[in-house]
Write an enzyme that holds these catalytic residues in place. Structure first.
Site, PDB file in Angstrom:
ATOM      1  N   ASP A 528      -4.605 -15.874   1.848  1.00  7.73           N
ATOM      2  CA  ASP A 528      -4.178 -14.467   1.395  1.00  7.73           C
ATOM      3  C   ASP A 528      -4.915 -14.424  -0.260  1.00  7.73           C
ATOM      4  O   ASP A 528      -4.548 -15.259  -0.777  1.00  7.73           O
ATOM      5  CB  ASP A 528      -2.752 -14.290   1.354  1.00  7.73           C
ATOM      6  N   ARG A 539      10.183  -6.308   2.373  1.00  5.24           N
ATOM      7  CA  ARG A 539       9.922  -6.458   3.513  1.00  5.24           C
ATOM      8  C   ARG A 539       9.437  -8.172   3.703  1.00  5.24           C
ATOM      9  O   ARG A 539       9.762  -8.838   4.815  1.00  5.24           O
ATOM     10  CB  ARG A 539       8.861  -5.594   4.309  1.00  5.24           C
ATOM     11  N   ASN A 601      -5.662  -4.458   7.523  1.00  4.99           N
ATOM     12  CA  ASN A 601      -6.957  -3.770   7.456  1.00  4.99           C
ATOM     13  C   ASN A 601      -7.821  -4.123   8.511  1.00  4.99           C
ATOM     14  O   ASN A 601      -7.917  -5.169   9.209  1.00  4.99           O
ATOM     15  CB  ASN A 601      -7.589  -3.519   6.279  1.00  4.99           C
ATOM     16  N   CYS A 656     -15.735  21.015   0.535  1.00  2.72           N
ATOM     17  CA  CYS A 656     -15.603  22.401   0.171  1.00  2.72           C
ATOM     18  C   CYS A 656     -13.952  22.928   0.269  1.00  2.72           C
ATOM     19  O   CYS A 656     -13.337  23.559  -0.497  1.00  2.72           O
ATOM     20  CB  CYS A 656     -16.270  23.421   0.765  1.00  2.72           C
TER      21      CYS A 656
END
Length: 1080
Positions: A528, A539, A601, A656
């Site tokens: 990691d 957690r 991910n 927009c």
């Protein structure tokens, strides 16, 4: 430079009275204090997760986001959990006292999840002592604890999880009266007779005490919930109320309501809704809930006569009204005889819950009669249990089962004494969530029985009774279920865990307790590239507050080794991807037995999936989102791979809409984050790029010569000249003028260009739904939200220029005085301004034929301004960081978004809600993570055993909020056939001995395939249409890669992969597997 300031008197602003809140201290319950000598209590010390702080005089931030609630939640710590529960539920949890009785594997998992969630207190009860048998399921025990009381041995390590939770112990026999001190009680090791007695007391108590009985017996588990005669669920599913933007409402009975097709409606028949902001038919704006029917994707019928209402003109929002639900639980005494509907999890076992309902009762009778559990491998004990079950079934009369499945009951008997870690982890997540439902009324409770088994995890080969015998090892409980042969395979497994966040921590704990990679031939590699942050601690339970800033993998590996010192684990800090293939090389992948993903991910998951496909390694995949979790088993040649099916991409709002026509707070926050990054990160970085190498930068801008280059130069000029700040007062001036530009001038220009009565080219009203007509905001120092924007913006602007920040900026009165000195120019609208309205536009920058000339003029100006800037001056770009509440990043983004929302009459949000949306925070709770990893590890037994079929594996989707469990066997891979050959995505054709191109073509021809194109990466090595390519026939494939593709083949790589396009003899294309050419 910024405009000169005029001297002047600031208008007096009264300071608010100081708001002092009483600091709350945790109180140990009376049941704990009475048991002196037999109760251990760890009090609440100073900690990273203090609940209440003394609120001094209100700051500008507190005033801006004040919603009348106390500042009692550490949002840095609990942000992911707050995203699931919300503040009100968290406060209810913070006020809840819970008893967990039975501190074997299941009890400690439940306690862990409750402590991480932050309930007020957890009392651990156990009268027994730690045995070697407990070591395979309880992560807080070590061999030093053998002989100690289980509760006392657990308290210290559990307290480390969250110092804000008061944890105490009870070590003597419980009395019913002691239960009155708790909102919820959980029993994990109790006989049925005592459970009924305690449950009767809880059910009849005023108010009722939530009662949960849960147990794990080998590969079988059960849960029973009773939250009282009438229990109110405030929020059944945890979803935000659904909304829709109204397009039309008819004057009919019943009335048809149509909504814009921007997003599908999620309403259901019978839902109650309220209306707001309707023009014309204003009678519906009264806030009264109304029932709907005939719900469709973009319309519904209103059960109301609107014939005499005003005619609908435009606008309007319809919002679902969520209704509370009252559940009437039966006490265990009644429910055991009349269980009602069981919650089903695995549809291939639809007949299993009634049988397990009998089996657990039979086991209780067995233990009551013999004073012990059945012995693993004892056929005599198994037959005794089967006999008890048969008698119990016969006593049911017409309700008896046709088949009591003696084979299943035999497995049940053999493992009855064992608490397996994966089962404890799974049920620890489920039961922990049920406790939180009981304490908060958030989410629908389990009603009332739930049974589960994973008997398919057992080895496929029959085991001899001697395989189950204990070896006086920490794995004896697991051996009693799976036998010593599978245990040896687990210990010698070579495993790769990718990620050590929430999932990774749970996996490491599970694997350590299971003994995975703990043998002399075993090895576990975890990687990691992230470091520990405060928000992880709610957690990722292997981390502590003193680990903040340290590498996740290193700390997690050390914690796993402390759970099981025999684990052979290596921690790396490398991201898994193409850039680290020299670290995770071919030999590394080839040696693995299994890969476990613990990623957050999709791209990383897809890469690992491709590696596992390539090297034909099992991949155990899982993920969580709030109260939801899923698991997917990717098994070579048996299942489809992870990348075989993908979710559709998230719908993005048109540019927009975000920049000129927002109609919800998400649009405002997307715009706010974009502006934050433009003002404070991208523009300062552009300025530094110019200042560091002016000639190279200006040359690049001239070469680009487009609208983007022009915009970049204009922003750099603003930053270094017209808007350059030299003092903190300059920063305040800049912030005040930005406020005027963003929230007044731009809106005035927009409404000048498109007035409220403007029409489109087709004659339709321009400002029709979903567009909302905006109104300019008038700045006032008396508005704390306005001050909040100025404060955050000026502080961050000062940071980018390296200007010291004075303390007085947080004082409302002094900041207001500084603002009053600023001259704000009057706005004059322009007639030739172009505003992008095309939803397909991808940029707001408009190209011009004279961009090159403008760029040259801008560069000349920039060169002139640079003469006034010290040569060593550099700006300090600010990179957005959502998880630090002291850096003012979220203050700025929330202020930007809320002011814009105010322009468009969109409901504003507090800083936490802004953080969740703008920071793209994924909601996460420990219970869902625990359940997912438990389920994965139940399949890990099958993978390591190595002989299970497709139908033995399980994929899962679960939603703990509902609760819903959907477990099914995985889908097989797609099979492609050619002549007498067949293959799937798992196959890779291998040709060895460094063949020449001619040999490779002949090898394929022998399979009935005519290769017409061979490529390596992006380079074409061979095409049958090119005559010159025939000259390459006698070159080896490795030489072709070097000579044609100009690739250096690294020493760790012993083969190259080519993509071959083939056709059969009838000229039909055939999609063949990837071909690996081995040259070493």
């Amino acid at each position: 430079m910024l405009p000169r300031k005029r001297p002047g008197e600031g208008e007096a602003v009264n300071e608010p009275d100081s708001q002092n809140s009483v600091k709350k201290h945790r109180i140990i319950s009376s049941a704990e204090s009475e048991n002196t000598g037999e109760t251990a209590t760890l009090g609440v010390g100073d900690s990273f997760s203090k609940r209440s702080t003394d609120c001094e005089e209100a700051t500008i931030t507190e005033m801006a986001f004040d919603n009348g609630t106390p500042c009692d939640i550490d949002e840095d710590l609990h942000s992911r959990q707050l995203a699931v529960y919300g503040r009100e539920t968290m406060r209810r949890l913070f006020a809840s006292n819970v008893l967990v009785s039975g501190m074997q594997g299941l009890g400690v998992e439940i306690a862990k999840n409750l402590i991480l969630a932050g309930v007020k207190s957890v009392t651990l009860h156990d009268e027994g002592t730690v045995e070697m048998w407990d070591m395979s399921s309880n992560f807080v025990f070590s061999e030093k604890d053998l002989g100690k009381n289980r509760a006392l041995a657990s308290i210290q390590k559990l307290q480390e999880l969250n110092n804000a939770v008061a944890i105490s112990t009870l070590t003597t026999k419980l009395t019913k009266e002691q239960l009155s001190d708790f909102q919820a009680v959980v029993f994990t090791d109790i006989n049925l007779e005592s459970a009924i007695e305690f449950n009767d007391y809880c059910h009849n108590h005023k108010p009722p005490i939530a009662f949960i009985k849960a147990e794990v017996r080998g590969l079988f588990g059960s849960t029973f919930c009773d939250f009282g005669p009438e229990f109110t669920v405030f929020d059944v599913d945890g979803n935000e109320p659904h909304t829709g933007i109204i397009a039309s409402i008819g004057n009919d009975n019943p009335a048809l309501v149509s909504c814009v097709d921007d997003e599908r409606l999620e309403f259901e028949d019978g839902d109650l809704v309220v209306f707001s902001e309707i023009r014309g038919m204003t009678e519906l704006n009264d806030g009264k809930p109304r029932k709907i029917k005939n719900a469709r994707p973009y319309s519904f019928t209103l059960e109301e006569d609107t014939t005499n209402f005003g005619a609908y003109e435009r606008g309007g929002i319809v919002t679902q009204v969520k209704q509370p639900k009252v559940l009437k639980f039966k006490p265990l005494r009644e429910a055991i005889k009349d269980p009602g509907d069981f919650l089903l999890s695995d549809f291939s076992k639809f007949d299993r819950p009634p049988l397990l309902h009998l089996a657990f009762q039979s086991l209780d009778k067995f233990v009551a009669e013999l004073g012990r559990f059945p012995v693993a491998g004892s056929e005599e004990d198994a037959q005794k249990l089967i006999s008890i079950t048969t008698d119990l079934n016969e006593s049911l009369g017409e309700g008896k089962l046709d088949d009591i499945n003696p084979k299943l009951l035999r497995h049940f008997a053999f493992g009855a004494r064992a608490v397996l870690n994966p089962m404890a982890a799974m049920f620890g997540g489920i039961v922990g969530q049920e406790v939180m439902k009981a304490c908060s009324g958030k989410f629908h409770p389990l009603f009332q029985f739930f049974y589960f088994d994973s008997v398919e995890s057992l080895p496929t080969e029959p085991l001899d009774p001697s395989d189950f015998k204990p070896l006086n090892s920490r794995y004896d409980a697991q051996i009693s279920v799976f036998g010593s042969k599978l245990q040896k395979k687990l210990e010698d497994a070579i495993v790769f865990v990718v990620g050590s966040g929430a999932l990774g921590c749970e996996f490491l704990k599970n694997l350590a307790l299971m003994g995975v990679s703990c043998g002399k031939h075993g090895k576990l590699t975890i990687t990691d590239d992230d470091v520990i942050e405060k928000s992880n601690l709610s957690r990722q339970f292997l981390f502590r507050d003193w680990n903040i800033g340290q590498p996740k993998s290193t700390v997690a590996a050390s914690a796993a080794s402390s759970i099981n010192p025999l684990m052979h684990i290596e921690a790396l800090q490398n991201r898994v991807g193409t850039e680290t293939e020299s670290v995770f090389h071919d030999a590394f992948w080839e040696n693995l037995n299994v890969v476990i993903n613990a990623l957050d991910n999709v791209n990383a998951r897809l890469y690992v999936d491709q590696r596992c496909l390539y090297f034909q390694k099992p991949l155990l995949e899982s993920g969580t989102l709030g109260a939801k979790c899923n698991t997917q088993m990717v098994i070579p040649h048996l299942t489809e791979n992870y990348g075989a099916s993908r979710d559709p991409p998230e719908k993005q709002a048109p540019m927009c809409t975000v920049h000129s026509f927002p109609h919800n707070i998400d649009h405002c926050l997307t715009w706010a984050r974009s502006e934050f990054e433009g003002l404070l990160e991208k523009t300062p970085a552009e300025a530094n790029a110019y200042l560091s190498n002016p000639s190279e930068y200006t040359s690049a801008m001239r070469s680009a010569g487009d609208a983007q280059a022009r915009d970049n130069l204009e922003r750099v000029i603003e930053c270094l000249d017209s808007e350059r700040c030299e003092s903190f007062q300059d920063c305040i001036t800049w912030a005040r003028l930005k406020f005027e530009d963003y929230f007044s001038n731009r809106v005035k220009q927009l409404t000048y260009t498109f007035p409220e009565d403007a029409a489109t080219s087709t004659g339709a009203p321009f400002w029709s739904a979903p567009k909302r007509f905006p109104r300019a905001v008038q700045f006032e120092t008396s508005d704390s939200s306005h001050l909040h924007f100025i404060m955050a913006a000026s502080i961050l602007r000062a940071e980018t220029f390296g200007i010291p920040i004075p303390d007085w900026v947080k004082n409302p009165k002094k900041l207001a005085e500084a603002i009053d000195k600023i001259i704000v120019p009057d706005f004059k609208p322009k007639a030739d301004v172009k505003i992008v309205t095309d939803e397909r536009a991808t940029t707001l920058a408009t190209a011009s034929v004279d961009d090159a000339d403008v760029i040259n003029q801008l560069i000349s100006k920039l060169e002139q301004y640079r003469k006034n800037i010290p040569s060593d001056f550099r700006m300090k770009p600010i990179q957005f960081e959502k998880d630090d509440d002291t850096n003012y990043h979220m203050d700025m983004i929330a202020a930007l978004a809320n002011m814009r929302a105010r322009n468009y009459s969109i409901p504003e949000v507090d800083k936490l809600q802004a953080k969740l949306i703008a920071g793209r925070i994924i909601p996460a709770i420990a219970t869902a993570t625990a359940m997912a990893t438990g389920l994965v590890c139940l399949d890990l037994y099958k993978v390591i055993d190595g002989s299970h079929k497709l139908e033995d594996y399980r994929n899962t989707f679960a939603n703990l909020a509902l609760p819903l469990f959907s477990i099914a066997e995985p889908v097989g891979p797609k099979v492609i056939k050619h002549q007498n050959l067949s293959w799937t995505v798992w196959d890779r054709w291998i040709i060895k001995n460094n063949p020449t191109l001619r040999e490779l073509l002949q090898w394929l021809s022998d399979k009935g395939l005519n290769a017409y194109s061979i490529s390596f990466g992006s380079c074409l090595l061979y095409n049958s249409m090119f005559p010159r390519h025939k000259e390459r026939m006698d070159k080896t494939m490795a030489d072709l890669a070097r000579d044609v593709a100009k690739v250096e083949l690294p020493p760790y790589r012993n083969h190259l992969d080519v993509v071959v396009a083939c056709e059969d003899d009838d000229d039909n294309d055939v999609d063949i597997p990837q071909v690996s050419v081995y040259f070493r």
